[in-house]
Enzyme design. Structure first.
Site, PDB file in Angstrom:
ATOM      1  N   THR A  66     -12.460 -11.742  -5.809  1.00 49.91           N
ATOM      2  CA  THR A  66     -13.772 -11.773  -5.157  1.00 49.91           C
ATOM      3  C   THR A  66     -14.029 -13.173  -4.621  1.00 49.91           C
ATOM      4  O   THR A  66     -13.466 -14.154  -5.123  1.00 49.91           O
ATOM      5  CB  THR A  66     -14.892 -11.390  -6.157  1.00 49.91           C
ATOM      6  N   ASP A  82      -1.904  -2.152  -3.982  1.00 45.96           N
ATOM      7  CA  ASP A  82      -3.283  -2.200  -3.505  1.00 45.96           C
ATOM      8  C   ASP A  82      -3.917  -0.815  -3.648  1.00 45.96           C
ATOM      9  O   ASP A  82      -3.212   0.199  -3.658  1.00 45.96           O
ATOM     10  CB  ASP A  82      -3.323  -2.572  -2.010  1.00 45.96           C
ATOM     11  N   MET A  83      -5.251  -0.794  -3.722  1.00 46.95           N
ATOM     12  CA  MET A  83      -5.933   0.501  -3.771  1.00 46.95           C
ATOM     13  C   MET A  83      -6.553   0.796  -2.412  1.00 46.95           C
ATOM     14  O   MET A  83      -7.239  -0.053  -1.842  1.00 46.95           O
ATOM     15  CB  MET A  83      -7.017   0.489  -4.858  1.00 46.95           C
ATOM     16  N   ALA A 133     -13.088  -2.122  -0.312  1.00 46.42           N
ATOM     17  CA  ALA A 133     -13.229  -2.475   1.105  1.00 46.42           C
ATOM     18  C   ALA A 133     -13.544  -1.272   1.985  1.00 46.42           C
ATOM     19  O   ALA A 133     -13.700  -1.423   3.188  1.00 46.42           O
ATOM     20  CB  ALA A 133     -11.926  -3.121   1.582  1.00 46.42           C
ATOM     21  N   ARG A 181      -6.062  -5.717 -11.000  1.00 48.58           N
ATOM     22  CA  ARG A 181      -6.847  -6.577 -10.097  1.00 48.58           C
ATOM     23  C   ARG A 181      -8.177  -5.855  -9.866  1.00 48.58           C
ATOM     24  O   ARG A 181      -8.180  -4.694  -9.460  1.00 48.58           O
ATOM     25  CB  ARG A 181      -6.134  -6.764  -8.762  1.00 48.58           C
ATOM     26  N   LYS A 193       0.848  -1.200   0.000  1.00 50.46           N
ATOM     27  CA  LYS A 193       0.000   0.000   0.000  1.00 50.46           C
ATOM     28  C   LYS A 193       0.882   1.247   0.000  1.00 50.46           C
ATOM     29  O   LYS A 193       1.875   1.306   0.731  1.00 50.46           O
ATOM     30  CB  LYS A 193      -0.886   0.018   1.248  1.00 50.46           C
TER      31      LYS A 193
END
Ligand code: FDA
Length: 309
Positions: A229, A136-137, A192, A187, A102
């Site tokens: 997912t 990651d986002m 989240a 991805r 991240k």
């Protein structure tokens, strides 16, 4: 509605110092370690052991050294050093070479330059050792900056990195076009984080519909798409679409989180689909753990049973 409330509650709890202290004491150690189902452990050795077990079941993995929202340049540089060390350790262990990270862990809150500099310090050894690095986002204040930094690295010639897009955000369909134009690996996730209604879909049905639209485009035009997912209906649609498009089962991958739907992970791998498990580890596991509880409040019962059972 219920999903939005539970996300907010768990995000608020994740910020509580008292709860963080309590969790660090009981969450990961001893027989009652309630966070162990979702987090491989606090040390790289734990992550490597989990990765070996996952490979033994015919799956692949990505290792995530947990950490986010770092507030000093020293801590951000230390996280980059940690990743460089992980690259060495994983290479020596001879397991699959794929990590996730991240940008707020690398100092994004202190400015783009600090985060980009630290990311470069990871991408260089990663490229030498043929690692793939997934960025990651995080929540929406970081979307633009994350994509901009990624694009900068891409222009500088790093092809061993990829991004994450969240179907919950209205903007993501445009971002997908932008990433497809670059030829970058994406991805796809639902997202989240609790996001405001003016920029994000609030109903599960809307988030799911956007996921399916994006998945369709990604499968048709993407580079080795990653469909992250656990949603059985979306997975069913993905399988259908892949068959229609004549894409090989190894031409894309499903991704799932460590400890979640292990049955489904194994079943898909047994059918010849690529399945990658996201393995989080490290001492800073609490915010990650709280997001998992927020997605599925039934997990709270699971955690409590571990603690008192
Ligand atoms: P959904 O939440 O609709 O759940 C569908 C079904 O999956 C549930 O009915 C249940 O059976 C199962 N399930 C889902 N979550 C569960 C849980 N916590 N515990 C137990 N069962 C659960 N997000 C983000 O914002 N940025 C990122 O970079 C990433 N990265 C990422 C990597 C990988 C590999 C995965 C799988 C996910 C992410 N995510 C993420 C998280 C993602 O945005 C999303 O919050 C979760 O995957 C949950 O959404 P589902 O798509 O599984 O669907």
């Amino acid at each position: 509605m219920l999903e939005a409330i539970s996300k907010s509650v768990f995000h608020a709890l994740a910020g509580s110092a008292a709860i963080t202290r309590l969790a660090s004491r009981y969450g990961m150690a001893g027989e009652r370690a309630f966070a162990r189902r979702f987090i491989a452990g606090e040390r790289i050795e734990d992550a490597i052991a989990a990765a070996r077990a996952i490979e033994g079941r015919g799956l692949t993995h990505t290792l995530d050294y947990l950490g986010e929202s770092v507030t000093s340049a020293e801590a951000a540089a230390a996280a980059a050093d940690e990743y460089a060390g992980i690259i060495e350790r994983v290479t020596a262990a001879g397991i699959g070479r794929n990590v996730s990270l991240k940008l707020t862990q690398l100092g994004l809150d202190l400015g783009n330059e600090i985060a980009a500099g630290n990311l470069r310090r990871i991408l260089e050894p990663a490229a030498r050792h043929e690692f793939f690095v997934r960025i990651d986002m995080e929540n929406s204040p970081y979307t633009d900056r994350t994509l901009d930094i990624f694009e900068r690295m891409w222009r500088d010639g790093f092809r061993n990195a990829g991004v994450v897009l969240q179907s919950a955000l209205h903007r993501s369909e445009r971002d997908l076009q932008r990433m497809l134009a670059l030829g970058a690996r994406v991805r796809l996730v639902k997202g989240a984080y609790k996001e405001p209604a003016d920029i994000a879909w609030q109903r599960k049905s809307e988030v799911d519909a956007a996921y399916v639209r994006m998945m369709d485009l990604l499968l048709r035009e993407g580079q080795y798409p990653a469909l992250a997912t656990h949603d059985p209906e979306i997975i069913r649609l993905a399988r259908e679409r892949v068959a229609q498009l004549g894409i090989q089962r190894t031409g894309f991958e499903f991704q799932m989180l460590y400890g979640i739907r292990r049955d489904l992970q194994a079943a898909l791998a047994a059918e010849g689909y690529g399945v990658r498990v996201y393995i989080p580890f490290g001492r800073e596991w609490f915010p990650y753990f709280m997001r998992r509880l927020g997605e599925r409040p039934a997990n709270v019962g699971f955690a409590l049973r571990q603690l008192v059972g």
